[in-house]
Design a protein around this motif. Structure first.
Motif, PDB file in Angstrom:
ATOM      1  N   LYS A 369       0.844  -1.192   0.000  1.00 27.78           N
ATOM      2  CA  LYS A 369       0.000   0.000   0.000  1.00 27.78           C
ATOM      3  C   LYS A 369       0.877   1.238   0.000  1.00 27.78           C
ATOM      4  O   LYS A 369       1.763   1.398   0.848  1.00 27.78           O
ATOM      5  CB  LYS A 369      -0.904   0.031   1.236  1.00 27.78           C
ATOM      6  N   ARG A 370       0.631   2.119  -0.963  1.00 24.98           N
ATOM      7  CA  ARG A 370       1.298   3.416  -1.038  1.00 24.98           C
ATOM      8  C   ARG A 370       0.231   4.466  -1.314  1.00 24.98           C
ATOM      9  O   ARG A 370      -0.305   4.550  -2.418  1.00 24.98           O
ATOM     10  CB  ARG A 370       2.356   3.448  -2.146  1.00 24.98           C
ATOM     11  N   GLY A 371      -0.078   5.264  -0.302  1.00 20.68           N
ATOM     12  CA  GLY A 371      -1.170   6.209  -0.462  1.00 20.68           C
ATOM     13  C   GLY A 371      -2.476   5.461  -0.671  1.00 20.68           C
ATOM     14  O   GLY A 371      -2.873   4.616   0.120  1.00 20.68           O
ATOM     15  N   ARG A 372      -3.148   5.757  -1.784  1.00 20.16           N
ATOM     16  CA  ARG A 372      -4.396   5.071  -2.121  1.00 20.16           C
ATOM     17  C   ARG A 372      -4.183   3.969  -3.141  1.00 20.16           C
ATOM     18  O   ARG A 372      -5.144   3.414  -3.665  1.00 20.16           O
ATOM     19  CB  ARG A 372      -5.404   6.087  -2.658  1.00 20.16           C
ATOM     20  N   ASP A 373      -2.941   3.649  -3.430  1.00 23.17           N
ATOM     21  CA  ASP A 373      -2.625   2.671  -4.466  1.00 23.17           C
ATOM     22  C   ASP A 373      -2.078   1.394  -3.859  1.00 23.17           C
ATOM     23  O   ASP A 373      -1.261   1.409  -2.931  1.00 23.17           O
ATOM     24  CB  ASP A 373      -1.617   3.254  -5.449  1.00 23.17           C
ATOM     25  N   TYR A 374      -2.518   0.273  -4.422  1.00 19.91           N
ATOM     26  CA  TYR A 374      -2.138  -1.051  -3.949  1.00 19.91           C
ATOM     27  C   TYR A 374      -1.540  -1.832  -5.116  1.00 19.91           C
ATOM     28  O   TYR A 374      -2.031  -1.761  -6.245  1.00 19.91           O
ATOM     29  CB  TYR A 374      -3.355  -1.795  -3.403  1.00 19.91           C
ATOM     30  N   VAL A 375      -0.488  -2.592  -4.825  1.00 17.13           N
ATOM     31  CA  VAL A 375       0.201  -3.414  -5.820  1.00 17.13           C
ATOM     32  C   VAL A 375       0.369  -4.811  -5.249  1.00 17.13           C
ATOM     33  O   VAL A 375       0.674  -4.973  -4.057  1.00 17.13           O
ATOM     34  CB  VAL A 375       1.577  -2.810  -6.182  1.00 17.13           C
ATOM     35  N   GLY A 376       0.171  -5.824  -6.082  1.00 10.60           N
ATOM     36  CA  GLY A 376       0.449  -7.201  -5.704  1.00 10.60           C
ATOM     37  C   GLY A 376       1.780  -7.636  -6.270  1.00 10.60           C
ATOM     38  O   GLY A 376       2.113  -7.322  -7.420  1.00 10.60           O
ATOM     39  N   ARG A 377       2.565  -8.366  -5.463  1.00  6.49           N
ATOM     40  CA  ARG A 377       3.901  -8.763  -5.896  1.00  6.49           C
ATOM     41  C   ARG A 377       4.157 -10.225  -5.553  1.00  6.49           C
ATOM     42  O   ARG A 377       3.784 -10.697  -4.474  1.00  6.49           O
ATOM     43  CB  ARG A 377       4.965  -7.886  -5.245  1.00  6.49           C
ATOM     44  N   LEU A 378       4.818 -10.933  -6.470  1.00  4.96           N
ATOM     45  CA  LEU A 378       5.265 -12.306  -6.246  1.00  4.96           C
ATOM     46  C   LEU A 378       6.775 -12.333  -6.347  1.00  4.96           C
ATOM     47  O   LEU A 378       7.342 -11.932  -7.371  1.00  4.96           O
ATOM     48  CB  LEU A 378       4.655 -13.247  -7.285  1.00  4.96           C
ATOM     49  N   SER A 379       7.449 -12.790  -5.294  1.00  7.81           N
ATOM     50  CA  SER A 379       8.905 -12.898  -5.266  1.00  7.81           C
ATOM     51  C   SER A 379       9.278 -14.364  -5.106  1.00  7.81           C
ATOM     52  O   SER A 379       8.845 -15.018  -4.154  1.00  7.81           O
ATOM     53  CB  SER A 379       9.493 -12.080  -4.109  1.00  7.81           C
ATOM     54  N   MET A 380      10.095 -14.871  -6.053  1.00  6.29           N
ATOM     55  CA  MET A 380      10.525 -16.260  -5.986  1.00  6.29           C
ATOM     56  C   MET A 380      11.815 -16.373  -5.169  1.00  6.29           C
ATOM     57  O   MET A 380      12.615 -15.434  -5.124  1.00  6.29           O
ATOM     58  CB  MET A 380      10.727 -16.820  -7.394  1.00  6.29           C
ATOM     59  N   ILE A 393       7.766 -10.379  -9.750  1.00  3.97           N
ATOM     60  CA  ILE A 393       6.750  -9.949 -10.701  1.00  3.97           C
ATOM     61  C   ILE A 393       5.695  -9.186  -9.924  1.00  3.97           C
ATOM     62  O   ILE A 393       5.335  -9.568  -8.802  1.00  3.97           O
ATOM     63  CB  ILE A 393       6.116 -11.168 -11.405  1.00  3.97           C
ATOM     64  N   GLU A 394       5.190  -8.100 -10.504  1.00  9.56           N
ATOM     65  CA  GLU A 394       4.153  -7.338  -9.808  1.00  9.56           C
ATOM     66  C   GLU A 394       3.047  -6.923 -10.763  1.00  9.56           C
ATOM     67  O   GLU A 394       3.230  -6.867 -11.979  1.00  9.56           O
ATOM     68  CB  GLU A 394       4.730  -6.113  -9.106  1.00  9.56           C
ATOM     69  N   THR A 395       1.895  -6.658 -10.188  1.00  6.04           N
ATOM     70  CA  THR A 395       0.765  -6.171 -10.960  1.00  6.04           C
ATOM     71  C   THR A 395       0.871  -4.661 -11.148  1.00  6.04           C
ATOM     72  O   THR A 395       1.652  -3.982 -10.475  1.00  6.04           O
ATOM     73  CB  THR A 395      -0.561  -6.470 -10.242  1.00  6.04           C
ATOM     74  N   ASP A 396       0.066  -4.133 -12.059  1.00  9.22           N
ATOM     75  CA  ASP A 396      -0.171  -2.704 -12.070  1.00  9.22           C
ATOM     76  C   ASP A 396      -0.928  -2.340 -10.793  1.00  9.22           C
ATOM     77  O   ASP A 396      -1.559  -3.189 -10.153  1.00  9.22           O
ATOM     78  CB  ASP A 396      -1.002  -2.310 -13.282  1.00  9.22           C
ATOM     79  N   PRO A 397      -0.906  -1.068 -10.417  1.00 11.28           N
ATOM     80  CA  PRO A 397      -1.598  -0.679  -9.191  1.00 11.28           C
ATOM     81  C   PRO A 397      -3.101  -0.571  -9.386  1.00 11.28           C
ATOM     82  O   PRO A 397      -3.603  -0.326 -10.480  1.00 11.28           O
ATOM     83  CB  PRO A 397      -0.998   0.700  -8.868  1.00 11.28           C
ATOM     84  N   VAL A 398      -3.810  -0.764  -8.281  1.00 13.40           N
ATOM     85  CA  VAL A 398      -5.236  -0.510  -8.200  1.00 13.40           C
ATOM     86  C   VAL A 398      -5.443   0.562  -7.137  1.00 13.40           C
ATOM     87  O   VAL A 398      -4.833   0.500  -6.067  1.00 13.40           O
ATOM     88  CB  VAL A 398      -6.010  -1.797  -7.834  1.00 13.40           C
ATOM     89  N   GLN A 399      -6.288   1.522  -7.432  1.00 14.66           N
ATOM     90  CA  GLN A 399      -6.520   2.625  -6.493  1.00 14.66           C
ATOM     91  C   GLN A 399      -7.887   2.464  -5.828  1.00 14.66           C
ATOM     92  O   GLN A 399      -8.898   2.282  -6.510  1.00 14.66           O
ATOM     93  CB  GLN A 399      -6.463   3.967  -7.226  1.00 14.66           C
TER      94      GLN A 399
END
Length: 432
Positions: A369-380, A393-399
């Motif tokens: 979470k950064r401000g009103r934006d959320y990102v999903g991330r997968l780290s191997m 790998i990460e998704t684009d953000p969702v606000q």
């Protein structure tokens, strides 16, 4: 990936990933003829100069910076690359004066300029190159190959590329940035260019200790956790891991009576920015000719089916037998998604090996979470979907305006087959 938000949202959401701005930096400014093109009735070169001046107002004092330009002295000359200011402690007035000498007229040798910048930064322990370009490479350089060479070089160098009035998010400009661990950002006007430059010049947030950690080193979940619609036959604490398997098809957020959603009730998410992360390994089935198990491993913040946000690895189980990383937000019953395909059996991936790595080596899911934006991330954990591919790998953000609920984890399936997952650690970090 789909770009669903403006560059301002992207800049905020990825602030923790900049990875630059200690040591030395070189700003590479496009001086090709197209920079005389106009946006909002103003020349792009003028907009670029103003955006750079704004960036310099907040430039970290400990970070040396230089200025390079290309295409500003001759037409049709791919060797027209000039260092206007060598990397040195910040002299904002001197850099601004040097930019005024850039009069666009020539070609766009992005690769040649970045190679020369890397050579001038070779004495730095950490170095970054920031490229502002309004066009694609016109001098034949393979920017993906260049990024790979720089990534394997002796210095720790990151290249950030800002496409100003050009979107190459799936092309060579983005490839150069991604290969070196940098960012590709698209800007379309003065405001978004200023935001993008502010993003790549921002200091990386200082690492912080987790404010909450659970490594499951006990025999029962205890009072710090609650389980929605518990089915004790579907989970156990064993060997420092919460082991859970599917007892009812579905996922966290699909149905109000979903069994075995694990809520971390003793942990409180900070009011500001945070990272929620979980280490896991998972048995998600075998490769099958007509599609595999519809498995899911999920991490998020959960209040109820109408108010939740989660990131998850999802094996779709169709004829392509593909894997996705998805970010799903539901606020007041309204759903928003961002997702990226991370592997597919018919797309050159060794899916059998990938499934073994998920089971034997494991991975980490992070909801940021950064401000009103959320990102999903997968780290191997030291492995990648393909040889030479990224280990993160990460998704684009969702606000979304606000989120609520407990930190939560879940593993399951959308079919009749079972998924077995082991969560070995979950943590929350506050990000300043």
């Amino acid at each position: 990936m789909r770009r669903l938000l403006s560059i301002l949202a992207i800049a905020l959401a990825t602030a923790g990933a900049a990875q630059a701005q200690t040591g030395q930096a070189m700003l590479v400014l496009d001086g090709s003829g197209s920079m005389w093109g106009r946006i909002d009735d103003r020349p792009k070169i003028t907009i670029a100069r103003e955006a750079v001046r704004a960036m310099l107002e907040t430039w970290p004092q400990e970070q040396e910076i230089g200025l390079m330009a290309y295409g500003h002295r001759a037409e049709g000359d791919c060797a027209d690359i000039e260092t206007l200011v060598s990397p040195a402690p910040l002299d904002a007035a001197g850099l601004a004066s040097a930019m005024e000498r850039v009069s666009p007229r020539g070609k766009t040798p992005v690769g040649g300029a970045v190679e020369r910048a890397a050579a001038e930064l070779s004495g730095a322990e950490q170095a970054s190159v920031i490229v502002v370009t309004d066009g694609l490479e016109t001098c034949g350089a393979d920017l993906c190959a260049l990024g790979d060479r720089l990534a394997g070089g002796e210095i720790d160098l990151t290249a950030h590329v800002i496409g100003f009035d050009v979107d190459d998010s799936e092309g060579q400009l983005a490839c150069l940035a991604t290969a070196t661990g940098g960012q590709y950002l698209a800007a379309s006007d003065a405001a978004t260019l200023t935001a993008a430059l502010g993003q790549v010049s921002a200091p990386e947030p200082a690492p912080s200790e987790p404010v909450f950690v659970d490594e499951f080193e006990r025999e029962a979940l205890g009072e710090g956790w609650s389980v929605d619609h518990p089915d004790p036959s579907g989970f156990i604490l064993d060997g420092g891991a919460l082991v859970t398997m599917t007892v009812q098809p579905g996922y966290m957020g699909k149905r109000p009576d979903q069994a075995n959603i694990f809520r971390w009730t003793e942990a409180t998410l900070p009011e500001g920015d945070w990272d929620l992360a979980a280490d896991f390994s998972a048995r998600m089935g075998e490769v099958q000719s007509l599609g595999g198990r519809r498995a899911i491993v999920q991490l998020g913040r959960y209040e109820d089916v109408d108010n939740n946000i989660s990131t998850y690895v999802f094996r779709q189980g169709n004829s392509n037998d593909d894997l996705w990383l998805r970010l799903r937000a539901v606020s007041g019953g309204t759903e928003t998604r961002a997702e990226v395909e991370i592997a597919g059996d018919t797309r050159g991936y060794d899916l059998a090996r990938i499934l073994r790595d998920f089971e034997e080596k494991g991975a980490r899911l992070t909801l940021e979470k950064r401000g009103r934006d959320y990102v999903g991330r997968l780290s191997m954990n030291g492995w990648a979907m393909q040889e030479g591919g990224p280990e993160e790998i990460e998704t684009d953000p969702v606000q979304i305006l606000r989120s609520s609920g407990d930190p939560a984890i879940f593993a399951g399936t959308l079919g009749s087959e079972q998924t077995v997952a082991e969560f070995s650690r979950i943590e929350i970090r506050e990000v300043e």
